[in-house]
Write a protein that holds these residues in place. Structure first.
Motif, PDB file in Angstrom:
ATOM      1  N   LEU A 116     -13.395   3.881  -0.065  1.00 25.22           N
ATOM      2  CA  LEU A 116     -13.538   5.017   0.842  1.00 25.22           C
ATOM      3  C   LEU A 116     -12.251   5.839   0.947  1.00 25.22           C
ATOM      4  O   LEU A 116     -12.299   7.059   1.077  1.00 25.22           O
ATOM      5  N   GLU A 117     -11.110   5.169   0.896  1.00 26.52           N
ATOM      6  CA  GLU A 117      -9.832   5.890   1.000  1.00 26.52           C
ATOM      7  C   GLU A 117      -9.593   6.823  -0.189  1.00 26.52           C
ATOM      8  O   GLU A 117      -8.919   7.835  -0.049  1.00 26.52           O
ATOM      9  N   ARG A 118     -10.127   6.485  -1.324  1.00 22.47           N
ATOM     10  CA  ARG A 118      -9.912   7.371  -2.483  1.00 22.47           C
ATOM     11  C   ARG A 118     -10.813   8.600  -2.427  1.00 22.47           C
ATOM     12  O   ARG A 118     -10.649   9.531  -3.205  1.00 22.47           O
ATOM     13  N   GLY A 119     -11.762   8.609  -1.498  1.00 19.55           N
ATOM     14  CA  GLY A 119     -12.644   9.751  -1.322  1.00 19.55           C
ATOM     15  C   GLY A 119     -13.896   9.616  -2.172  1.00 19.55           C
ATOM     16  O   GLY A 119     -13.927   8.899  -3.156  1.00 19.55           O
ATOM     17  N   LEU A 120     -14.904  10.312  -1.731  1.00 19.53           N
ATOM     18  CA  LEU A 120     -16.197  10.231  -2.441  1.00 19.53           C
ATOM     19  C   LEU A 120     -16.326  11.342  -3.453  1.00 19.53           C
ATOM     20  O   LEU A 120     -15.703  12.325  -3.436  1.00 19.53           O
ATOM     21  N   LEU A 124       0.825  -1.209   0.000  1.00 18.03           N
ATOM     22  CA  LEU A 124       0.000   0.000   0.000  1.00 18.03           C
ATOM     23  C   LEU A 124       0.861   1.263   0.000  1.00 18.03           C
ATOM     24  O   LEU A 124       0.518   2.251  -0.654  1.00 18.03           O
ATOM     25  N   GLN A 125       1.971   1.240   0.713  1.00 15.81           N
ATOM     26  CA  GLN A 125       2.871   2.392   0.746  1.00 15.81           C
ATOM     27  C   GLN A 125       3.533   2.621  -0.607  1.00 15.81           C
ATOM     28  O   GLN A 125       3.799   3.765  -0.983  1.00 15.81           O
ATOM     29  N   GLU A 126       3.791   1.545  -1.338  1.00 15.84           N
ATOM     30  CA  GLU A 126       4.455   1.652  -2.632  1.00 15.84           C
ATOM     31  C   GLU A 126       3.486   1.956  -3.770  1.00 15.84           C
ATOM     32  O   GLU A 126       3.917   2.379  -4.842  1.00 15.84           O
ATOM     33  N   ALA A 127       2.192   1.757  -3.536  1.00 17.90           N
ATOM     34  CA  ALA A 127       1.187   1.999  -4.575  1.00 17.90           C
ATOM     35  C   ALA A 127       1.109   3.503  -4.842  1.00 17.90           C
ATOM     36  O   ALA A 127       0.713   4.275  -3.974  1.00 17.90           O
ATOM     37  N   VAL A 128       1.492   3.899  -6.038  1.00 19.38           N
ATOM     38  CA  VAL A 128       1.538   5.314  -6.393  1.00 19.38           C
ATOM     39  C   VAL A 128       0.136   5.848  -6.666  1.00 19.38           C
ATOM     40  O   VAL A 128      -0.209   6.951  -6.271  1.00 19.38           O
ATOM     41  N   VAL A 129      -0.665   5.062  -7.331  1.00 21.52           N
ATOM     42  CA  VAL A 129      -2.038   5.478  -7.644  1.00 21.52           C
ATOM     43  C   VAL A 129      -3.011   4.517  -6.968  1.00 21.52           C
ATOM     44  O   VAL A 129      -2.675   3.370  -6.680  1.00 21.52           O
ATOM     45  N   ILE A 130      -4.211   5.009  -6.741  1.00 20.47           N
ATOM     46  CA  ILE A 130      -5.228   4.215  -6.037  1.00 20.47           C
ATOM     47  C   ILE A 130      -5.463   2.872  -6.729  1.00 20.47           C
ATOM     48  O   ILE A 130      -5.604   1.851  -6.076  1.00 20.47           O
ATOM     49  N   GLY A 131      -5.487   2.843  -8.047  1.00 19.38           N
ATOM     50  CA  GLY A 131      -5.741   1.611  -8.782  1.00 19.38           C
ATOM     51  C   GLY A 131      -4.770   0.498  -8.436  1.00 19.38           C
ATOM     52  O   GLY A 131      -5.118  -0.675  -8.461  1.00 19.38           O
ATOM     53  N   GLU A 132      -3.539   0.874  -8.101  1.00 21.96           N
ATOM     54  CA  GLU A 132      -2.541  -0.129  -7.744  1.00 21.96           C
ATOM     55  C   GLU A 132      -2.826  -0.769  -6.386  1.00 21.96           C
ATOM     56  O   GLU A 132      -2.343  -1.854  -6.098  1.00 21.96           O
ATOM     57  N   ARG A 133      -3.602  -0.095  -5.555  1.00 22.86           N
ATOM     58  CA  ARG A 133      -3.910  -0.642  -4.230  1.00 22.86           C
ATOM     59  C   ARG A 133      -4.698  -1.938  -4.326  1.00 22.86           C
ATOM     60  O   ARG A 133      -4.598  -2.779  -3.439  1.00 22.86           O
ATOM     61  N   GLN A 134      -5.478  -2.106  -5.371  1.00 24.62           N
ATOM     62  CA  GLN A 134      -6.227  -3.356  -5.564  1.00 24.62           C
ATOM     63  C   GLN A 134      -5.279  -4.549  -5.601  1.00 24.62           C
ATOM     64  O   GLN A 134      -5.619  -5.632  -5.143  1.00 24.62           O
ATOM     65  N   ASP A 135      -4.100  -4.343  -6.160  1.00 26.67           N
ATOM     66  CA  ASP A 135      -3.115  -5.421  -6.259  1.00 26.67           C
ATOM     67  C   ASP A 135      -2.564  -5.832  -4.893  1.00 26.67           C
ATOM     68  O   ASP A 135      -1.949  -6.888  -4.764  1.00 26.67           O
ATOM     69  N   CYS A 136      -2.759  -4.995  -3.888  1.00 21.98           N
ATOM     70  CA  CYS A 136      -2.243  -5.274  -2.540  1.00 21.98           C
ATOM     71  C   CYS A 136      -3.169  -6.202  -1.752  1.00 21.98           C
ATOM     72  O   CYS A 136      -2.744  -6.779  -0.739  1.00 21.98           O
ATOM     73  N   ILE A 137      -4.387  -6.333  -2.215  1.00 19.54           N
ATOM     74  CA  ILE A 137      -5.347  -7.165  -1.494  1.00 19.54           C
ATOM     75  C   ILE A 137      -4.857  -8.614  -1.489  1.00 19.54           C
ATOM     76  O   ILE A 137      -4.602  -9.198  -2.529  1.00 19.54           O
ATOM     77  N   GLY A 138      -4.694  -9.156  -0.311  1.00 22.39           N
ATOM     78  CA  GLY A 138      -4.261 -10.541  -0.165  1.00 22.39           C
ATOM     79  C   GLY A 138      -2.759 -10.725  -0.062  1.00 22.39           C
ATOM     80  O   GLY A 138      -2.289 -11.851   0.101  1.00 22.39           O
ATOM     81  N   ALA A 139      -1.990  -9.644  -0.122  1.00 16.51           N
ATOM     82  CA  ALA A 139      -0.526  -9.780  -0.098  1.00 16.51           C
ATOM     83  C   ALA A 139      -0.029 -10.451   1.179  1.00 16.51           C
ATOM     84  O   ALA A 139       0.802 -11.359   1.128  1.00 16.51           O
ATOM     85  N   SER A 140      -0.530 -10.036   2.321  1.00 18.98           N
ATOM     86  CA  SER A 140      -0.083 -10.638   3.580  1.00 18.98           C
ATOM     87  C   SER A 140      -0.611 -12.055   3.735  1.00 18.98           C
ATOM     88  O   SER A 140       0.087 -12.927   4.255  1.00 18.98           O
TER      89      SER A 140
END
Length: 148
Positions: free
Chosen positions: A144-148, A30-46
């Motif tokens: 929600l983190e990307r804002g409404l 999540l810290q390395e994700a530059v854009v919000i779309g990349e955060r989807q790729d973090c789901i399940g990493a741990s």
């Protein structure tokens, strides 16, 4: 349904030592994700990191559930932050946010109940259910983190 996953985890064989779980892989992603779309790729990493040594459906259930706790805490924090801000500045938005979360909870429960039911009596239903809860919660958190 959260009680079901707890029961299923407790009903399984007791391992002398459970899987090694850490939030680090997801947090780093999540810290390395530059854009919000990349955060989807973090789901399940741990969870994936937790399952790296194998262990079957019992371990998968635990790993997905643990990451689910991470996302649930993050979701609660962002929701409370947005709700507090909306209550101060825009009561209509606060009402809409409350309705959104209530509807989302119903959607999450129905979605994951369907996933659980689709597995019938198979051993994969517990990890599939835990993965669904984790993924659906993560998706809502990112929304929600990307804002409404």
């Amino acid at each position: 349904m959260k009680n079901v996953i707890f029961f299923l985890l407790m009903a399984g064989p007791v391992a002398a030592e459970g899987p090694s779980y850490s939030d680090l892989a997801t947090e780093s992603c999540l810290q390395e994700a530059v854009v919000i779309g990349e955060r989807q790729d973090c789901i399940g990493a741990s969870a994936r990191s937790c399952m790296a040594d194998g262990g079957g459906s019992y371990v998968e259930s635990i790993c997905y559930s643990e990451e689910g706790v991470f996302w649930d805490a993050r979701l609660n924090a962002v929701y409370q932050e947005q709700m507090s801000a909306a209550q101060e500045s825009d009561p209509a938005l606060a009402g809409a946010l409350l309705r959104l979360q209530r509807a989302w909870i119903g959607y999450r429960d129905a979605r994951c109940d369907a996933v659980f039911a689709a597995w019938g009596e198979g051993t994969g239903r517990s990890p599939a259910f835990a993965e669904c809860l984790m993924r659906t919660t993560a998706e809502q958190t990112i929304f929600l983190e990307r804002g409404l």
